[in-house]
Design an enzyme around this catalytic site. Structure first.
Site, PDB file in Angstrom:
ATOM      1  CG  ASP A 151      -2.313   0.702   1.020  1.00 51.68           C
ATOM      2  OD1 ASP A 151      -2.425   1.436   0.014  1.00 51.68           O
ATOM      3  OD2 ASP A 151      -3.211   0.216   1.628  1.00 51.68           O
ATOM      4  CD  GLU A 184       0.226   4.409  -7.843  1.00 50.55           C
ATOM      5  OE1 GLU A 184      -1.042   3.961  -8.342  1.00 50.55           O
ATOM      6  OE2 GLU A 184       0.581   5.399  -8.246  1.00 50.55           O
ATOM      7  CD1 TRP A 185      -5.104   3.169  -2.866  1.00 43.63           C
ATOM      8  CD2 TRP A 185      -3.943   5.123  -2.723  1.00 43.63           C
ATOM      9  NE1 TRP A 185      -4.357   3.131  -1.812  1.00 43.63           N
ATOM     10  CE2 TRP A 185      -3.931   4.345  -1.571  1.00 43.63           C
ATOM     11  CE3 TRP A 185      -3.278   6.326  -2.586  1.00 43.63           C
ATOM     12  CZ2 TRP A 185      -3.419   4.719  -0.331  1.00 43.63           C
ATOM     13  CZ3 TRP A 185      -2.615   6.500  -1.547  1.00 43.63           C
ATOM     14  CH2 TRP A 185      -2.651   5.794  -0.034  1.00 43.63           C
ATOM     15  N   GLY A 186      -3.637   4.323  -8.448  1.00 42.43           N
ATOM     16  CA  GLY A 186      -3.542   4.908  -9.789  1.00 42.43           C
ATOM     17  C   GLY A 186      -3.048   6.451  -9.491  1.00 42.43           C
ATOM     18  CG  ASP A 206      -9.506   2.031  -0.794  1.00 42.86           C
ATOM     19  OD1 ASP A 206      -8.470   2.181  -1.558  1.00 42.86           O
ATOM     20  OD2 ASP A 206      -9.498   2.001   0.355  1.00 42.86           O
TER      21      ASP A 206
END
Ligand code: GLA
Length: 393
Positions: A151, A184-186, A206
């Site tokens: 994460d 890294e959520w894009g 998320d």
């Protein structure tokens, strides 16, 4: 993109040069990883008992047979570091330790996964791996970890590519094949740099257990994720996948129609299929969605192309994924609030317009006939019809 990467690797090999990019975990994740992850349903309420019971349920429900393989503990299993820097497991929740738990999962014919963070702390403020990459990778290898989700909370100004490459190399140095899941959520377009560093990379914030909600901190419903995935189709393929986040099928927020749409799109996207529900108590309806072999086969198609939108008429859309046998997986998608008829035209899905093709409905699991030029069906609101179109000319 992936083809280009492999072509460069092969050319370099033939010329006796070092490959231009190190390819982590070669041979892993040649189709999108499948399994279960604790976060969506259980958040920090993870334990040894939950993991063992979930592994049992994966086997007894038929999910293992359908291809689900990795049992992954997300955040909150770790509490501290000892004097030598080694990560300390929550002994109350995992009294037998991670090695014993990994052994238990392996004994059921499944693989074991775990979670950490590239920063100083995880998103739930447990110890992160920054500065401890090598020792953590060694610890995971000792335990028998097969999958690491990594994460990006508390990342403290690091560069994503460098931070993820550091852990990728530490994992590779252990010699253990570990699927590396970048999360890294894009935020820094990982599809441009993550191939060769990890095997999957989150493309969005998320997922939330809802159809089209949005959260102020970046969490989002299924429809928003579908839209963010739409233009990323060139960047996914065997060994490195765009990840639209874990499944919400079987949690409370989606209707059965919406759940089938969610699952169908993840298959069309060649997305990792990580179930995020309580497998120990799921309904037959949920199990039947997660184990629909014809839809899973679209996800796992060896060509590994991500599907894309080929027609957009406001609320009514047609999406298409080319499959290895020359057929097309097609989704007729109705975003609207009333049932509507939607047409897939052969010219839109890359088939000869005048040619006959067999159409198979992947949720009814039945051939619906041979059609020429197009196929039309009635689609429920927030729903899909998913078919496979196989040309016979
Ligand atoms: C982030 C990730 C989630 C989950 C949580 C755990 O929000 O994107 O998938 O791992 O952290 O804290």
């Amino acid at each position: 993109m992936r083809t280009l990467l492999w072509t460069l690797v092969v050319i370099a090999g033939v010329l006796g040069l070092a490959p231009p990019l190190a390819v982590a975990g070669e041979g892993l994740a040649l189709t999108p990883p499948m399994g279960w992850n604790s976060w969506n349903k259980f958040a920090c309420d993870v334990s040894e008992a939950l993991v063992k019971e979930t592994a049992d349920a994966l086997v007894s429900s038929g999910m293992k047979e359908a291809g689900y393989e990795y049992v992954v503990i997300d955040d909150c299993w770790q509490v501290d570091r000892d004097a030598s820097g080694k990560i300390v497991v929550d002994a109350e929740r995992f009294p037998s330790g991670m090695k014993a738990l990994a052994d238990d999962v392996h004994s059921k014919g499944l693989k074991f996964g775990i979670y950490s963070d590239a920063g100083t702390g995880t998103c739930q403020h447990r110890p992160g791996s920054k500065g401890y990459e090598e020792i953590d990778a060694k610890t995971y290898a000792e335990w028998g970890v097969d999958y690491l989700k990594y994460d990006w909370c508390n990342s403290e100004g690091q560069d994503t590519r460098n931070a993820y490459a550091l852990m990728s190399q530490a994992l590779r140095a252990t010699g253990r094949p570990v699927v590396f899941s970048i999360c890294e959520w894009g935020s820094t377009q990982p599809w441009l740099w993550a191939p060769g560093v990890g095997h999957l990379w989150r493309a969005t914030g998320d997922i939330q257990d809802c159809w089209d909600c949005g959260r102020s901190w970046g969490g989002m419903g299924v429809v928003h994720i579908i839209d963010l995935m739409a233009d990323l189709y060139p960047y996914s393929g065997p060994g490195g996948w765009n990840d639209p986040d874990m499944l919400e099928v079987g949690n409370e927020g989606l209707t059965p129609t919406e759940s089938r749409a969610h699952f169908s799109f993840w298959a069309l996207f060649s997305a990792p299929l990580m179930a995020g529900n309580d497998l120990r108590s799921m309904s037959t309806e949920t199990r039947d969605i997660l184990t629909n072999g014809e839809v899973v086969a679209v996800d796992q198609d060896p060509l590994g192309m991500q599907g894309r939108r080929v027609r957009d008429r406001g609320a009514l859309e047609v999406w298409m994924k080319p499959l290895a046998d020359g057929s097309r997986a097609v989704i007729l998608f109705n975003r609207g609030t009333e049932a509507a008829r939607i047409t897939a035209r052969w010219e839109d899905i890359g088939l000869f317009p005048g040619g006959p093709a067999v159409v198979r409905d992947l949720w009814r699991k039945a051939d619906v006939g041979t059609f020429t030029a197009s196929y039309e069906a009635e689609v429920e609101p927030h729903g899909i019809v998913m078919v496979q179109v196989t040309p016979t000319f």
